[in-house]
Design a protein around this motif. Sequence first.
Motif, PDB file in Angstrom:
ATOM      1  N   ASN A  63       0.781  -1.550  -0.119  1.00  0.00           N
ATOM      2  CA  ASN A  63      -0.132   0.033   0.020  1.00  0.00           C
ATOM      3  C   ASN A  63       0.959   1.249  -0.069  1.00  0.00           C
ATOM      4  N   ALA A  64       2.183   1.303   0.872  1.00  0.00           N
ATOM      5  CA  ALA A  64       2.613   2.538   0.838  1.00  0.00           C
ATOM      6  C   ALA A  64       3.435   2.518  -0.227  1.00  0.00           C
ATOM      7  N   LEU A  65       3.974   1.475  -1.052  1.00  0.00           N
ATOM      8  CA  LEU A  65       4.831   1.596  -2.113  1.00  0.00           C
ATOM      9  C   LEU A  65       4.003   2.046  -3.314  1.00  0.00           C
ATOM     10  N   TYR A  66       2.663   1.600  -3.524  1.00  0.00           N
ATOM     11  CA  TYR A  66       1.617   2.402  -4.545  1.00  0.00           C
ATOM     12  C   TYR A  66       1.556   3.812  -4.139  1.00  0.00           C
ATOM     13  N   LEU A  67       1.382   4.346  -3.138  1.00  0.00           N
ATOM     14  CA  LEU A  67       1.073   5.591  -2.691  1.00  0.00           C
ATOM     15  C   LEU A  67       2.539   6.372  -2.998  1.00  0.00           C
ATOM     16  N   LEU A  68       3.547   5.701  -2.718  1.00  0.00           N
ATOM     17  CA  LEU A  68       4.907   6.464  -2.997  1.00  0.00           C
ATOM     18  C   LEU A  68       5.309   6.694  -4.375  1.00  0.00           C
ATOM     19  N   ARG A  69       4.843   5.438  -5.318  1.00  0.00           N
ATOM     20  CA  ARG A  69       4.827   5.552  -6.660  1.00  0.00           C
ATOM     21  C   ARG A  69       3.953   6.760  -7.289  1.00  0.00           C
ATOM     22  N   GLU A  70       2.910   6.890  -6.779  1.00  0.00           N
ATOM     23  CA  GLU A  70       2.083   7.946  -7.378  1.00  0.00           C
ATOM     24  C   GLU A  70       2.469   9.333  -7.007  1.00  0.00           C
ATOM     25  N   ARG A  71       3.008   9.390  -5.812  1.00  0.00           N
ATOM     26  CA  ARG A  71       3.572  10.678  -5.107  1.00  0.00           C
ATOM     27  C   ARG A  71       4.669  11.190  -6.019  1.00  0.00           C
ATOM     28  N   LEU A  72       5.959  10.196  -6.315  1.00  0.00           N
ATOM     29  CA  LEU A  72       6.937  10.393  -6.991  1.00  0.00           C
ATOM     30  C   LEU A  72       6.558  10.586  -8.623  1.00  0.00           C
ATOM     31  N   TRP A  73       5.448  10.189  -9.076  1.00  0.00           N
ATOM     32  CA  TRP A  73       5.246  10.214 -10.481  1.00  0.00           C
ATOM     33  C   TRP A  73       4.570  11.783 -10.565  1.00  0.00           C
ATOM     34  N   ASP A  74       3.790  11.852  -9.653  1.00  0.00           N
ATOM     35  CA  ASP A  74       3.123  13.338  -9.542  1.00  0.00           C
ATOM     36  C   ASP A  74       4.134  14.531  -9.560  1.00  0.00           C
ATOM     37  N   GLU A  75       5.292  14.189  -8.736  1.00  0.00           N
ATOM     38  CA  GLU A  75       6.161  15.145  -8.543  1.00  0.00           C
ATOM     39  C   GLU A  75       7.294  15.354  -9.642  1.00  0.00           C
ATOM     40  N   GLN A  76       7.131  14.328 -10.784  1.00  0.00           N
ATOM     41  CA  GLN A  76       8.129  13.918 -11.774  1.00  0.00           C
ATOM     42  C   GLN A  76       9.461  13.926 -11.152  1.00  0.00           C
ATOM     43  N   ARG A  77       9.343  13.065  -9.995  1.00  0.00           N
ATOM     44  CA  ARG A  77      10.903  12.873  -9.242  1.00  0.00           C
ATOM     45  C   ARG A  77      11.582  11.276  -9.926  1.00  0.00           C
ATOM     46  N   ALA A  78      10.647  10.437  -9.991  1.00  0.00           N
ATOM     47  CA  ALA A  78      11.196   9.187 -10.274  1.00  0.00           C
ATOM     48  C   ALA A  78       9.853   8.256 -10.645  1.00  0.00           C
ATOM     49  N   HIS A  79      10.340   7.096 -11.216  1.00  0.00           N
ATOM     50  CA  HIS A  79       9.277   5.984 -11.465  1.00  0.00           C
ATOM     51  C   HIS A  79       9.584   4.771 -10.468  1.00  0.00           C
ATOM     52  N   LEU A  80       8.664   4.098  -9.666  1.00  0.00           N
ATOM     53  CA  LEU A  80       8.861   3.069  -8.771  1.00  0.00           C
ATOM     54  C   LEU A  80       8.538   1.922  -9.251  1.00  0.00           C
ATOM     55  N   ALA A  81       9.557   1.060  -9.587  1.00  0.00           N
ATOM     56  CA  ALA A  81       9.326  -0.065  -9.920  1.00  0.00           C
ATOM     57  C   ALA A  81       8.811  -1.215  -8.904  1.00  0.00           C
ATOM     58  N   ILE A  82       7.820  -1.974  -9.153  1.00  0.00           N
ATOM     59  CA  ILE A  82       7.055  -2.689  -7.866  1.00  0.00           C
ATOM     60  C   ILE A  82       7.146  -3.931  -8.133  1.00  0.00           C
TER      61      ILE A  82
END
Length: 198
Positions: A63-82
Amino acid sequence: MNDAIDPELELADQLLQLLQAAPAGLSEYELIRQLKGGHSSHIPNLPLLDNLVLFRTHFLVFNALYLLRERLWDEQRAHLAISPLCVQLQPYRAGGAGLSEHDPLRDYYLDLNNLRDTREDDVQKLLTSFWTRMQGGEEKQAALELFELHDSLQPLNLATIKRRYRQLVSQHHPDRGGSTERLQSINKAMEILERYYD
């Protein structure tokens, strides 16, 4: 003004710190181990011997990883491969598929009702379903799922499978607090995979 801190976001921040310190990525097991080692108050502080505790710990981390992935994407900082085998921060690529593709796993892990409503007998049904599929001709796929290799992006070979087998045996061995039943399942899955990849 008292702003309550969202516990899921705190766990996401802890995960981000761990991933930033490991550019090659970390497995789910390693993330949980490091969170427990750092005495994170956001995952159950219990041994992962009980199926329900294991499920809840897994769910909270994903749950936290998917929340983090969305946040990083919205901020255009990174892509999180899960993936259970490797969670990795990757460079942000503008115009990439990003979060536009429908991801049923994302939907599942972001719905906290799935955490709240899943009971021990539900987890047992999931495990039973897994073994029913395994005996019903889907043994290779079921064994790969048990080893969490079913959605691996890398070509699979026997060396990779044996490495994962050793990790799982070490993690679930009864001498380390694991269950005999889980170890037998891991051994059975390895026998099946050896037939396909030998």
